[in-house]
Design an enzyme around this catalytic site. Structure first.
Site, PDB file in Angstrom:
ATOM      1  N   HIS A  65       0.812  -1.223   0.000  1.00 39.03           N
ATOM      2  CA  HIS A  65       0.000   0.000   0.000  1.00 39.03           C
ATOM      3  C   HIS A  65       0.840   1.266   0.000  1.00 39.03           C
ATOM      4  CE1 HIS A  65      -2.953  -2.967   1.373  1.00 39.03           C
ATOM      5  NE2 HIS A  65      -3.887  -2.140   0.943  1.00 39.03           N
ATOM      6  N   ARG A 139      11.245 -13.904  -1.177  1.00 36.56           N
ATOM      7  CA  ARG A 139      10.003 -13.228  -1.474  1.00 36.56           C
ATOM      8  C   ARG A 139       9.002 -13.606  -0.371  1.00 36.56           C
ATOM      9  NH1 ARG A 139       6.235  -9.943  -1.728  1.00 36.56           N
ATOM     10  NH2 ARG A 139       5.276  -9.426  -3.717  1.00 36.56           N
ATOM     11  N   TYR A 295      -1.282 -13.164  -8.451  1.00 36.11           N
ATOM     12  CA  TYR A 295      -0.618 -14.239  -9.205  1.00 36.11           C
ATOM     13  C   TYR A 295      -1.512 -14.834 -10.281  1.00 36.11           C
ATOM     14  CZ  TYR A 295       3.086 -13.650  -5.867  1.00 36.11           C
ATOM     15  OH  TYR A 295       4.086 -13.091  -5.116  1.00 36.11           O
TER      16      TYR A 295
HETATM   17  N1  MTE Z   1       5.046 -19.190   1.450  1.00 34.15           N
HETATM   18  C1  MTE Z   1       4.611 -18.526   2.519  1.00 34.15           C
HETATM   19  N2  MTE Z   1       4.168 -19.224   3.581  1.00 34.15           N
HETATM   20  N3  MTE Z   1       4.591 -17.164   2.551  1.00 34.15           N
HETATM   21  C2  MTE Z   1       5.027 -16.417   1.479  1.00 34.15           C
HETATM   22  O1  MTE Z   1       5.006 -15.181   1.534  1.00 34.15           O
HETATM   23  N4  MTE Z   1       5.902 -16.452  -0.830  1.00 34.15           N
HETATM   24  C3  MTE Z   1       5.788 -17.235  -2.075  1.00 34.15           C
HETATM   25  C4  MTE Z   1       6.418 -18.601  -1.903  1.00 34.15           C
HETATM   26  N5  MTE Z   1       5.953 -19.231  -0.681  1.00 34.15           N
HETATM   27  C5  MTE Z   1       5.483 -17.104   0.317  1.00 34.15           C
HETATM   28  C6  MTE Z   1       5.493 -18.522   0.368  1.00 34.15           C
HETATM   29  C7  MTE Z   1       6.365 -16.614  -3.251  1.00 34.15           C
HETATM   30  S1  MTE Z   1       5.406 -15.488  -4.085  1.00 34.15           S
HETATM   31  C8  MTE Z   1       7.567 -17.001  -3.764  1.00 34.15           C
HETATM   32  S2  MTE Z   1       8.146 -16.320  -5.211  1.00 34.15           S
HETATM   33  C9  MTE Z   1       8.401 -17.997  -3.069  1.00 34.15           C
HETATM   34  O2  MTE Z   1       7.824 -18.457  -1.852  1.00 34.15           O
HETATM   35  C10 MTE Z   1       9.749 -17.404  -2.741  1.00 34.15           C
HETATM   36  O3  MTE Z   1      10.570 -18.353  -2.123  1.00 34.15           O
HETATM   37  P1  MTE Z   1      11.923 -17.901  -1.443  1.00 34.15           P
HETATM   38  O4  MTE Z   1      11.662 -16.715  -0.559  1.00 34.15           O
HETATM   39  O5  MTE Z   1      12.431 -19.081  -0.698  1.00 34.15           O
HETATM   40  O6  MTE Z   1      12.850 -17.517  -2.562  1.00 34.15           O
HETATM   41 MO    MO Z   2       6.516 -14.922  -6.104  1.00 31.15          MO
END
Ligand code: MTE
Ligand code: MO
Length: 444
Positions: A65, A139, A295
């Protein structure tokens, strides 16, 4: 703003429902968001958590935001000023929900500090086939949960019915399986196969549609991060989905999902759910905002006024993509035998092997094929989850002092990257896999 009325925190607090109107305050402004609630992209329930109060703590969590468009949108709904005199009991002290996030390696380029979003510099990426955990991009959408391994539990349910709860030791009793997969960066992940963990539930693929994953990371209303994948994929041993407890042979670091994360190879990062708390066999997709309201891909002319998230399917397999890691933009490159060395990576979704890398330095008049491709030699047909590192030497015209290098990858289905971003652009900026272009200066 001086002509506007001043309201106390108590007065704003009475406007927390549709009948009295829905007001919020942010710093010194009071806003009437009644009409906006139903249009809130994150859903009306989320924004209603702030009804009658301050939206500041929520924006600390949902940090997307914090951009000028949203401040302007909020300002357009301003009805008054907040009474910030001493006797007006102001704002409950807001603690930083990200205070317990882990320390990160300095080399990561921070795109967003809270939630943490950091990217690996390009040249580092093609230095090693496996990206070290410390420099692997991060991320996160929420604060990193603090999990004590002794208390860790993974619940497995069919709809609302909990079938079993397994702890960290139980997970390790299943056969250990290792795969190498690119989730933007490339790492090897070891753990139990999802099919092994679900085997004793005797799930019939025809009876269910989705397998949902929930994380231990929660938003301010207690809703976890989540995502789901189709049941056919989840029950297919060839999809190589694992509940991983190791990354590159070591326990998974906190940022990457300690102690257990779902690894769904070939599929968008978002479904590779970290800090795995729950697996649900269901007829519904995950209700998570990140499955249903983010997404997804859209036509280039769809904007925030016309977007309908319910009409697009959630991204699953990623499209073919590639990038140049070296040289970097603007770099001065010395010619070797009239050529410049170029290195990069490529990968495609759905287990499709990268079969060719095409490069040009004259806007596509002539193309050069990268001859050295390194990928996972053990990968079986249709299960090429890892990335492909490539290198090439491109001949440069003697009279050129500057060139733009373009790359495109081709996968086993002969899918090719599109030439420009223009015609694939979408409002979330996702799936933008056009040719990567890098401008370099040439030194003779
Ligand atoms: N899983 C959880 N529990 N929370 C999150 O914010 N982010 C997702 C995914 N799994 C996320 C998640 C996204 S959008 C991505 S691109 C990947 O984890 C990133 O994995 P990394 O941070 O290990 O590179
Ligand atoms: Mo992502």
């Amino acid at each position: 703003k001086s002509h506007l009325k001043t309201y106390t925190v108590e007065e704003v607090g009475k406007h927390d429902n549709e009948n009295d109107g829905i007001w919020v305050y942010y710093k010194e402004g009071v806003y009437d968001i009644t009409k906006f609630v139903l249009k809130h992209p994150g859903g009306p329930e989320k924004i209603m958590m702030a009804a009658g109060g301050s939206i500041e703590p929520f924006w600390m969590i949902f940090a997307n935001h914090n951009v000028s468009e949203i401040y302007q949108l909020l300002e357009s709904m301003r009805i008054g000023n907040l009474d910030i005199s001493k006797d007006s009991k102001k704002i409950e002290a807001t603690e930083d929900p990200y205070a317990n996030d882990p320390k990160r390696h300095k080399v990561l380029k921070v795109n967003g500090p809270k939630p943490f979003c950091g990217e690996t510099p390009g040249p580092l990426l093609c230095e090693s086939f496996l990206t070290p955990a410390d420099t692997f991009y991060v991320r996160n959408h929420l604060p990193v949960p603090e999990i004590d391994i002794k208390d860790y539990e993974l619940e497995i349910a069919i709809e609302d019915d909990t079938k079993k709860v397994i702890n960290f030791e139980n997970i390790k009793k299943y056969p250990k399986y290792t795969i190498t997969t690119a989730i933007m960066c490339n790492a090897s992940w070891s753990g139990a196969r999802l099919t092994d963990v679900l085997a004793d539930l005797k799930i019939n693929e025809d009876d269910w549609k989705h397998v949902q994953f929930e994380g231990y990371d929660l938003d301010p209303s207690g809703v976890p991060y989540g995502g789901s994948i189709p049941i056919s994929r989840a029950l297919d041993p060839r999809a190589d989905i694992i509940l991983a407890y190791e990354m590159n042979g070591e326990p998974i670091p906190r940022d990457h999902g300690y102690p257990i994360r779902a690894i769904v190879p070939g599929v968008v990062g978002a479904r590779n759910v970290k800090w795995l708390a729950k697996i649900v066999i269901s007829n519904e997709e995950s209700r998570s905002q990140f499955q249903r309201g983010d997404y997804k891909g859209f036509s280039p002319s769809v904007d925030w006024d016309t977007v309908d998230f319910s009409k697009s399917p959630a991204i699953l397999d990623m499209p073919v993509t590639s990038a140049i890691c070296t040289p970097t933009p603007g770099e001065i490159v010395k010619l070797k035998d009239g050529k410049i060395p170029v290195k990069g990576y490529a990968w495609s979704g759905g287990g499709k092997k990268i079969i060719r890398i095409d490069l040009t330095v004259d806007q596509g008049k002539t193309w050069h094929v990268a001859h050295q491709l390194i990928d996972d030699e053990n990968a079986k047909e249709g299960r090429h989850w890892s990335w492909t590192l490539w290198s090439a030497e491109i001949p440069i015209d003697v009279d050129k002092n500057e060139v733009e290098v373009w790359v495109k990858a081709v996968d086993a289905s002969y899918n090719v990257q599109p030439e420009s971003f223009e015609n694939i652009w979408n409002l979330r900026g996702l799936l933008c896999n056009a040719y990567h272009r890098v401008n370099v200066k040439v030194k003779k």
